[in-house]
Write a protein that holds these residues in place. Sequence first.
Motif, PDB file in Angstrom:
ATOM      1  N   LEU A 465      41.618  53.388  47.364  1.00  0.00           N
ATOM      2  CA  LEU A 465      42.897  53.476  48.052  1.00  0.00           C
ATOM      3  C   LEU A 465      42.723  53.250  49.549  1.00  0.00           C
ATOM      4  N   ASP A 466      41.690  53.786  50.129  1.00  0.00           N
ATOM      5  CA  ASP A 466      41.442  53.582  51.554  1.00  0.00           C
ATOM      6  C   ASP A 466      41.203  52.100  51.850  1.00  0.00           C
ATOM      7  N   VAL A 467      40.396  51.436  51.007  1.00  0.00           N
ATOM      8  CA  VAL A 467      40.141  49.999  51.194  1.00  0.00           C
ATOM      9  C   VAL A 467      41.442  49.220  51.104  1.00  0.00           C
ATOM     10  N   LEU A 468      42.254  49.533  50.119  1.00  0.00           N
ATOM     11  CA  LEU A 468      43.514  48.812  49.921  1.00  0.00           C
ATOM     12  C   LEU A 468      44.457  48.998  51.100  1.00  0.00           C
ATOM     13  N   LEU A 469      44.560  50.213  51.621  1.00  0.00           N
ATOM     14  CA  LEU A 469      45.463  50.471  52.733  1.00  0.00           C
ATOM     15  C   LEU A 469      44.995  49.786  54.005  1.00  0.00           C
ATOM     16  N   HIS A 470      43.701  49.746  54.219  1.00  0.00           N
ATOM     17  CA  HIS A 470      43.193  49.047  55.402  1.00  0.00           C
ATOM     18  C   HIS A 470      43.386  47.539  55.260  1.00  0.00           C
ATOM     19  N   ARG A 471      43.196  47.021  54.060  1.00  0.00           N
ATOM     20  CA  ARG A 471      43.453  45.594  53.846  1.00  0.00           C
ATOM     21  C   ARG A 471      44.927  45.272  54.082  1.00  0.00           C
ATOM     22  N   GLN A 472      45.793  46.186  53.669  1.00  0.00           N
ATOM     23  CA  GLN A 472      47.226  45.987  53.880  1.00  0.00           C
ATOM     24  C   GLN A 472      47.538  45.907  55.366  1.00  0.00           C
ATOM     25  N   THR A 473      46.940  46.783  56.160  1.00  0.00           N
ATOM     26  CA  THR A 473      47.153  46.775  57.603  1.00  0.00           C
ATOM     27  C   THR A 473      46.623  45.489  58.232  1.00  0.00           C
ATOM     28  N   GLN A 474      45.426  45.066  57.787  1.00  0.00           N
ATOM     29  CA  GLN A 474      44.838  43.843  58.328  1.00  0.00           C
ATOM     30  C   GLN A 474      45.668  42.614  57.956  1.00  0.00           C
ATOM     31  N   TRP A 489      51.163  34.062  50.477  1.00  0.00           N
ATOM     32  CA  TRP A 489      49.693  34.002  50.537  1.00  0.00           C
ATOM     33  C   TRP A 489      49.122  35.026  51.527  1.00  0.00           C
ATOM     34  N   HIS A 490      49.971  35.553  52.395  1.00  0.00           N
ATOM     35  CA  HIS A 490      49.522  36.604  53.304  1.00  0.00           C
ATOM     36  C   HIS A 490      49.582  37.991  52.663  1.00  0.00           C
ATOM     37  N   ALA A 491      50.242  38.090  51.524  1.00  0.00           N
ATOM     38  CA  ALA A 491      50.451  39.404  50.927  1.00  0.00           C
ATOM     39  C   ALA A 491      49.136  39.999  50.432  1.00  0.00           C
ATOM     40  N   PRO A 492      48.882  41.282  50.695  1.00  0.00           N
ATOM     41  CA  PRO A 492      47.664  41.936  50.210  1.00  0.00           C
ATOM     42  C   PRO A 492      47.833  42.496  48.805  1.00  0.00           C
ATOM     43  N   SER A 493      48.870  42.058  48.104  1.00  0.00           N
ATOM     44  CA  SER A 493      49.204  42.661  46.817  1.00  0.00           C
ATOM     45  C   SER A 493      48.503  42.011  45.644  1.00  0.00           C
ATOM     46  N   GLY A 494      47.575  41.101  45.905  1.00  0.00           N
ATOM     47  CA  GLY A 494      46.896  40.446  44.793  1.00  0.00           C
ATOM     48  C   GLY A 494      47.783  39.435  44.087  1.00  0.00           C
ATOM     49  N   TRP A 495      48.831  38.961  44.767  1.00  0.00           N
ATOM     50  CA  TRP A 495      49.788  38.021  44.160  1.00  0.00           C
ATOM     51  C   TRP A 495      49.066  36.777  43.697  1.00  0.00           C
ATOM     52  N   ARG A 496      49.363  36.365  42.444  1.00  0.00           N
ATOM     53  CA  ARG A 496      48.821  35.138  41.886  1.00  0.00           C
ATOM     54  C   ARG A 496      49.955  34.362  41.206  1.00  0.00           C
ATOM     55  N   LEU A 497      49.886  33.080  41.238  1.00  0.00           N
ATOM     56  CA  LEU A 497      50.889  32.243  40.595  1.00  0.00           C
ATOM     57  C   LEU A 497      50.703  32.303  39.089  1.00  0.00           C
ATOM     58  N   ASN A 498      51.745  32.748  38.361  1.00  0.00           N
ATOM     59  CA  ASN A 498      51.733  32.825  36.896  1.00  0.00           C
ATOM     60  C   ASN A 498      50.569  33.652  36.355  1.00  0.00           C
ATOM     61  N   ASP A 499      50.236  34.759  37.006  1.00  0.00           N
ATOM     62  CA  ASP A 499      49.118  35.589  36.522  1.00  0.00           C
ATOM     63  C   ASP A 499      49.356  37.039  36.925  1.00  0.00           C
ATOM     64  N   ASP A 500      48.687  37.953  36.211  1.00  0.00           N
ATOM     65  CA  ASP A 500      48.766  39.367  36.559  1.00  0.00           C
ATOM     66  C   ASP A 500      48.088  39.589  37.907  1.00  0.00           C
ATOM     67  N   ASN A 501      48.736  40.380  38.751  1.00  0.00           N
ATOM     68  CA  ASN A 501      48.170  40.619  40.079  1.00  0.00           C
ATOM     69  C   ASN A 501      47.220  41.821  40.030  1.00  0.00           C
ATOM     70  N   TYR A 502      45.949  41.532  39.907  1.00  0.00           N
ATOM     71  CA  TYR A 502      44.932  42.577  39.883  1.00  0.00           C
ATOM     72  C   TYR A 502      43.676  42.063  40.564  1.00  0.00           C
ATOM     73  N   GLN A 503      42.779  42.984  40.882  1.00  0.00           N
ATOM     74  CA  GLN A 503      41.473  42.606  41.410  1.00  0.00           C
ATOM     75  C   GLN A 503      40.463  43.687  41.062  1.00  0.00           C
ATOM     76  N   VAL A 518      41.987  47.231  40.205  1.00  0.00           N
ATOM     77  CA  VAL A 518      43.238  47.560  40.886  1.00  0.00           C
ATOM     78  C   VAL A 518      44.351  46.674  40.337  1.00  0.00           C
ATOM     79  N   HIS A 519      45.408  47.296  39.822  1.00  0.00           N
ATOM     80  CA  HIS A 519      46.612  46.585  39.400  1.00  0.00           C
ATOM     81  C   HIS A 519      47.728  46.933  40.382  1.00  0.00           C
ATOM     82  N   TYR A 520      48.342  45.913  40.953  1.00  0.00           N
ATOM     83  CA  TYR A 520      49.373  46.123  41.956  1.00  0.00           C
ATOM     84  C   TYR A 520      50.718  46.366  41.278  1.00  0.00           C
ATOM     85  N   ARG A 521      51.377  47.451  41.670  1.00  0.00           N
ATOM     86  CA  ARG A 521      52.663  47.812  41.103  1.00  0.00           C
ATOM     87  C   ARG A 521      53.642  48.071  42.252  1.00  0.00           C
ATOM     88  N   PRO A 522      54.927  47.925  42.002  1.00  0.00           N
ATOM     89  CA  PRO A 522      55.902  48.147  43.087  1.00  0.00           C
ATOM     90  C   PRO A 522      55.785  49.531  43.714  1.00  0.00           C
TER      91      PRO A 522
END
Length: 669
Positions: A465-474, A489-503, A518-522
């Motif tokens: 969670l700490d890594v994700l929040l810092h990436r979001q800020t960056q 493409w700037h979004a830190p949410s793991g957005w992918r075209l036609n794919d599940d957003n996870y990493q 990590v699975h990104y959820r609203p």
Amino acid sequence: MFSKILIANRGEIACRVARTCRRLGVATVAVYSDADADAMHVDLCDEAWRLGPPPARESYLLGDAILEAARRTGAEAIHPGYGFLSENAAFARACADAGVVFIGPTPEAIDAMGSKSESKRLMEKAGVPLVPGYHGADQSLAALRAAADDIGYPVLVKASAGGGGKGMRVVRAADALQAAVEGAKREAANAFGDDLLLVEKYLDAPRHVEIQVFGDTHGHVVHLFERDCSIQRRHQKVIEEAPAPDLPAETRAAMGAAGVAAAQAIGYVGAGTVEFLYQDGGFYFIEMNTRLQVEHPVTELITGQDLVEWQLRVAAGGTLPLAQADLAVTGHAIEARVYAEDPANDFLPSIGRLRHLRPPVEGPHVRVDTGVRQDDRVSMHYDPMIAKLAVWDADRPAALRRLRAALEAYQVVGVTTNLEFLGGVAAHPAFGAGAVGTRFIEAHEADLFPAAVPADDTVLALAALDVLLHRQTQAAAAAARSGDPYSPWHAPSGWRLNDDNYQRMTFLDGEEARAVTVHYRPEGYRLDLPGGSVTARGEIDADGNLVSDIDGFRRRVTVVRHGHDLVILDRGRQHRLTLDDPAARAGERDPGEGGLVAPMPGKVSQVLVEAGQTLEKGAPLMVLEAMKMEHTIAAPTDGTVTAVHFQAGDQVDDGAALLSFETGDTGAP
């Protein structure tokens, strides 16, 4: 009262003295080595004077240079603190010759009590009870062996001068005496310039109880009650408290009277501590420390007195502020010494920069005496104490609760510390019950040194969670700088075209790799952890803390980041993880592979082997000296020394390969 004094010390005690002087309107002069040019004690004083290079022998132990600083700055008196020149009779005499007041006892009193042998003769004459022992002038091995045989093993061999556990060895059998004597003599000569030894009966289950005494030049002597200093490692105190728990009233009174008698026997002036061992209802004089003790804050907290102010008033010719009948104990106080050291590695000192330092909040119940700030370095040249944490409350159980809470709140990152170890002692049922003794750590070793456990799912979730929040800020900052801040493409949410957003993230927990998906959820994130999945969200607050919500459980922790390393600080526990970066790991190697490495920076004081020599497991190979202590490097297995890389007198860095060692059968029967 003096108008200006020079403080001939450094670190927390120099800061401690400076604060009292400021309250009293007394100007202060600091002295410093090159290693301390930017130290806290230099900033706290009104003036500062450079002494020389970092080694104490070239700076803080230079009496002539300190007296010259006093002369040049117009200081009327010198406060020596503790350690360094505080119990140096020659320096006290030099102060008198220079017309500068030494804020401490007379040179004659320092001489009398500086020699453990002489002090025991004086105490015997004054009727103070002694531990059976040999304090004679004949220092031959034959004389010491005869004394040990007569006393009966186990015995304690220790330096007649100095203290702090240096030049001290426990000898349990006759065949170990010679090595103990040689080691104690070498360490004593190095630490105190005096290798005179004494031999005493080794009490197997004692408590260490000491009496704070104070005398003035008008013949008045009082005691300010006792302190229990039984929790020790390497014969050095780490936790002290006042009053001593479960001490019979008649013993407490007898100890106080004996402390006063000891001080009166030598016409003592100033602050001093008379130390006793207490066992089976009896108490025995060990030594008298002719200075202010490290643990004096607990006495101040239970008496409401400022002992540094007492020192200044007595040294200026005044009478003691209070008579014995006016002194009383209120409540209970406990002090824990916070050190940069590794309890899991025989309490060896830890060197480095204090990347993160957050002490508990001070107030009526919590006091922190320190001489360092965030980003300061713990140097190999001086004692590795970070602070003295002292707490007070109405009784011992309440004070103990305060201590546990304060230790949990204390945060240090950048060096290994004893904070978790201290927390373990404070939480131990035996300590809570007052069952203290100088063997406490040995007796409860399994509890106080638990096996390392891997990071659990909660720790992994907090790290992710700490890594994700810092990436979001960056990412937000990068988007703001770009020409198209609303691009997905700037979004830190793991957005992918036609794919599940996870990493996937991988954290190294020691040598073990731990995966988090990590699975990104609203509403935040779903984290797939080794033990299952959780829902997590959080934020970084104004103080830089991580405020997390994991499956509805909210908590606030601190995460200190340095490169790919993360240290999660949570209620007194530290968890170290590394965000795995294969590229960074590719160039790593073990600098000590095939050899034996230095566990700390220091100086090689002895090389005990040569190349080609075959040895059995445990055989001593080399002796390192650092921070006033000796550490012996021993053979980890049977084997052969193939190369020796350093000589006696060489300085070595932490992790330096000292010897090359090849394991194998030595051919010994």
